[in-house]
Motif scaffolding. Structure first.
Motif, short mmCIF file in Angstrom:
data_model
loop_
_atom_site.label_atom_id
_atom_site.label_comp_id
_atom_site.label_asym_id
_atom_site.label_seq_id
_atom_site.Cartn_x
_atom_site.Cartn_y
_atom_site.Cartn_z
N PRO A 146 58.63 46.38 9.20
CA PRO A 146 57.95 45.10 9.32
C PRO A 146 56.75 45.03 8.40
O PRO A 146 56.03 46.00 8.21
CB PRO A 146 57.52 45.07 10.80
CG PRO A 146 58.44 46.02 11.48
CD PRO A 146 58.74 47.09 10.48
N GLY A 147 56.53 43.86 7.82
CA GLY A 147 55.37 43.66 6.97
C GLY A 147 55.65 43.88 5.50
O GLY A 147 54.88 43.44 4.65
N PHE A 148 56.73 44.58 5.15
CA PHE A 148 57.02 44.86 3.75
C PHE A 148 57.85 43.75 3.10
O PHE A 148 57.90 43.64 1.88
CB PHE A 148 57.73 46.20 3.60
CG PHE A 148 56.80 47.37 3.72
CD1 PHE A 148 55.68 47.48 2.92
CD2 PHE A 148 57.03 48.36 4.66
CE1 PHE A 148 54.81 48.55 3.03
CE2 PHE A 148 56.16 49.44 4.78
CZ PHE A 148 55.05 49.54 3.96
N THR A 149 58.54 42.96 3.90
CA THR A 149 59.29 41.81 3.36
C THR A 149 58.96 40.57 4.18
O THR A 149 59.85 39.99 4.82
CB THR A 149 60.81 42.08 3.38
OG1 THR A 149 61.20 42.49 4.70
CG2 THR A 149 61.18 43.16 2.39
N PRO A 150 57.71 40.16 4.21
CA PRO A 150 57.31 39.02 5.05
C PRO A 150 57.88 37.71 4.51
O PRO A 150 58.13 37.56 3.31
CB PRO A 150 55.79 39.04 4.95
CG PRO A 150 55.50 39.66 3.63
CD PRO A 150 56.59 40.70 3.43
N ALA A 151 58.09 36.76 5.42
CA ALA A 151 58.59 35.45 5.02
C ALA A 151 57.56 34.71 4.18
O ALA A 151 56.36 34.71 4.50
CB ALA A 151 58.94 34.63 6.26
N ALA A 152 58.00 34.08 3.12
CA ALA A 152 57.10 33.29 2.28
C ALA A 152 56.81 31.96 2.97
O ALA A 152 57.74 31.24 3.34
CB ALA A 152 57.73 33.05 0.92
N PRO A 153 55.54 31.62 3.18
CA PRO A 153 55.23 30.32 3.79
C PRO A 153 55.58 29.17 2.85
O PRO A 153 55.60 29.35 1.62
CB PRO A 153 53.72 30.40 4.04
CG PRO A 153 53.23 31.40 3.05
CD PRO A 153 54.33 32.39 2.85
N ASP A 154 55.86 28.01 3.42
CA ASP A 154 56.19 26.85 2.60
C ASP A 154 55.21 25.70 2.77
O ASP A 154 55.39 24.64 2.17
CB ASP A 154 57.62 26.37 2.87
CG ASP A 154 57.97 26.40 4.35
OD1 ASP A 154 57.22 25.82 5.14
OD2 ASP A 154 59.00 27.01 4.69
N ARG A 155 54.17 25.90 3.58
CA ARG A 155 53.10 24.91 3.69
C ARG A 155 51.76 25.63 3.64
O ARG A 155 51.65 26.79 4.07
CB ARG A 155 53.19 24.12 4.99
CG ARG A 155 54.35 23.15 5.06
CD ARG A 155 54.19 22.18 6.23
NE ARG A 155 55.32 21.27 6.33
CZ ARG A 155 55.39 20.27 7.20
NH1 ARG A 155 54.38 20.05 8.04
NH2 ARG A 155 56.45 19.48 7.24
N GLU A 156 50.75 24.94 3.13
CA GLU A 156 49.41 25.52 3.04
C GLU A 156 48.51 24.93 4.11
O GLU A 156 48.46 23.71 4.30
CB GLU A 156 48.81 25.25 1.66
CG GLU A 156 47.42 25.85 1.48
CD GLU A 156 46.84 25.59 0.10
OE1 GLU A 156 45.60 25.51 -0.02
OE2 GLU A 156 47.65 25.47 -0.85
N ILE A 157 47.80 25.80 4.81
CA ILE A 157 46.78 25.36 5.76
C ILE A 157 45.49 25.13 4.98
O ILE A 157 44.97 26.06 4.34
CB ILE A 157 46.56 26.41 6.86
CG1 ILE A 157 47.82 26.58 7.71
CG2 ILE A 157 45.37 26.03 7.74
CD1 ILE A 157 47.73 27.69 8.75
N VAL A 158 44.98 23.92 5.02
CA VAL A 158 43.78 23.56 4.27
C VAL A 158 42.60 23.51 5.23
O VAL A 158 42.60 22.74 6.20
CB VAL A 158 43.95 22.20 3.57
CG1 VAL A 158 42.68 21.84 2.80
CG2 VAL A 158 45.15 22.23 2.64
N PRO A 159 41.57 24.34 5.00
CA PRO A 159 40.43 24.38 5.91
C PRO A 159 39.80 23.00 6.10
O PRO A 159 39.62 22.24 5.15
CB PRO A 159 39.45 25.34 5.22
CG PRO A 159 40.32 26.20 4.37
CD PRO A 159 41.44 25.33 3.91
N GLY A 160 39.47 22.70 7.33
CA GLY A 160 38.82 21.45 7.66
C GLY A 160 39.76 20.30 7.91
O GLY A 160 39.35 19.26 8.45
N GLU A 161 41.02 20.44 7.56
CA GLU A 161 41.98 19.34 7.71
C GLU A 161 42.79 19.49 8.99
O GLU A 161 43.02 20.60 9.49
CB GLU A 161 42.92 19.28 6.50
CG GLU A 161 42.23 18.86 5.22
CD GLU A 161 43.23 18.56 4.11
OE1 GLU A 161 44.45 18.64 4.36
OE2 GLU A 161 42.77 18.25 2.99
#
Length: 325
Positions: A146-161
């Motif tokens: 675990p942790g060596f092939t993590p899933a690539a995220p497809d959305r960005e969390i934008v601070p403050g939004e």
């Protein structure tokens, strides 16, 4: 059996086990939205953990195939590990702060020999003895860990939004320190039990009721920028205290109230630790020597190999905060 708890107001939690880890479990939160359930973190990538998550979702009246989205507080495998399986089952999006998403991309693309060579050089520079460094010189990255092939995220969390959760008000608060892209999530809705304060806070590992989070170094081998993760963490704590949430929903242990008091305890802890380290550093010490002398939850001789690497990183983070690096 999965342990599910209903926190009210369309929020439930599932205790997803972490194999062979004293933390025991990750609290995965299930948030109802107008488009289906959204998870805050997912748990460790392990068959037992996946089975527990599925059982817990069934107890919530849903299942992995019905998940609309996954919001990740930070990239560690006990939080992000099962994200790929959830997405495979449901087509859910995965959202993560850009700084941690960059670490995920680097983990997925960096050759094993490049990473282990870098780590060996870092530990040697920190004063680690050769018998500690030697295993890294011949190490190979197992593709199944675990942790060596993590899933690539497809959305960005934008601070403050506000996150795109139809029918909910969940705002991202950037809280670097534990990882560069750690986020807390402020549910800006009235507390279902009318507790005093402003909404509820999903705090990930940033704010825990009885544990001081590790302050990590997550540097790009090709980037020479010197960061100050402990300084980032302390500033992040102040931001959370200013929110005055009615209740904190952390990723480990249990929910609690009075975030401001807990922030005060952590600030005092780090102030005392920095003061003690200045006394130790009256005699010049390498990061390894400092880590040997720092106070941990067990004697240095009982700290296992991987945890010693984490301790060295934390010692260096404190040295940077004190201006010694």
């Amino acid at each position: 059996m999965a342990q599910m708890y209903d926190h009210g107001g369309g929020v439930k939690s599932i205790r997803v086990p972490i194999p062979d880890n004293p933390l025991g479990h990750t609290l995965v939160y299930v948030v109802d939205t107008d488009r289906g359930p959204v998870l805050v973190d997912t748990g460790w990538d392990d068959p037992t953990s996946w089975g527990t998550l599925a059982e817990g979702l069934a107890a919530c009246g849903t299942g992995p195939g019905e998940i609309h989205g996954v919001v990740i507080t930070h990239h560690h495998p006990d939080h992000h590990g099962l994200s790929g399986k959830v997405r495979d089952a449901s087509g859910a999006w995965i959202a993560m702060h850009a700084a941690d998403a960059a670490i995920v991309r680097r983990t997925r693309t960096t050759r094993p020999d490049r990473w282990f060579t870098y780590m060996a050089a870092k530990l040697t520079a920190a004063g680690a003895p050769e018998d500690h460094v030697a295993p890294l010189r011949t190490a190979r990255r197992p593709s199944t860990m675990p942790g060596f092939t993590p899933a690539a995220p497809d959305r960005e969390i934008v601070p403050g939004e506000l996150l795109d959760l139809p029918g909910r008000r969940l705002r991202a608060i950037w809280t670097p320190g534990h990882t560069p892209g750690h986020v807390c999530l402020h549910l800006e809705e009235e507390h279902p039990a009318q507790l005093p304060g402003h909404g509820r806070l999903f705090s990930g590992d940033h704010l825990l009721p009885g544990i001081t989070p590790h302050i990590g170094l997550y540097e790009d081998p090709d980037d020479t920028t010197v960061t100050d993760p402990l300084g980032d963490y302390l500033a992040s704590l102040e931001r959370i205290a200013a929110l005055t949430p009615a209740e904190v929903l952390p990723a480990h242990q249990h929910t609690f109230t009075d975030a401001r008091a807990r922030v005060g305890e952590l600030l005092t802890h780090h102030e005392d630790r920095l003061t003690d380290l200045l006394t130790l550093l009256a005699t010049p010490l390498t990061p390894w020597q400092l880590a040997e002398r720092m106070e941990w939850n067990r004697p240095w001789s009982q700290i296992p190999y991987p945890s010693r690497n984490i301790a060295i990183a934390e010692a260096e983070a404190h040295l940077r905060r004190l201006g010694f690096v």
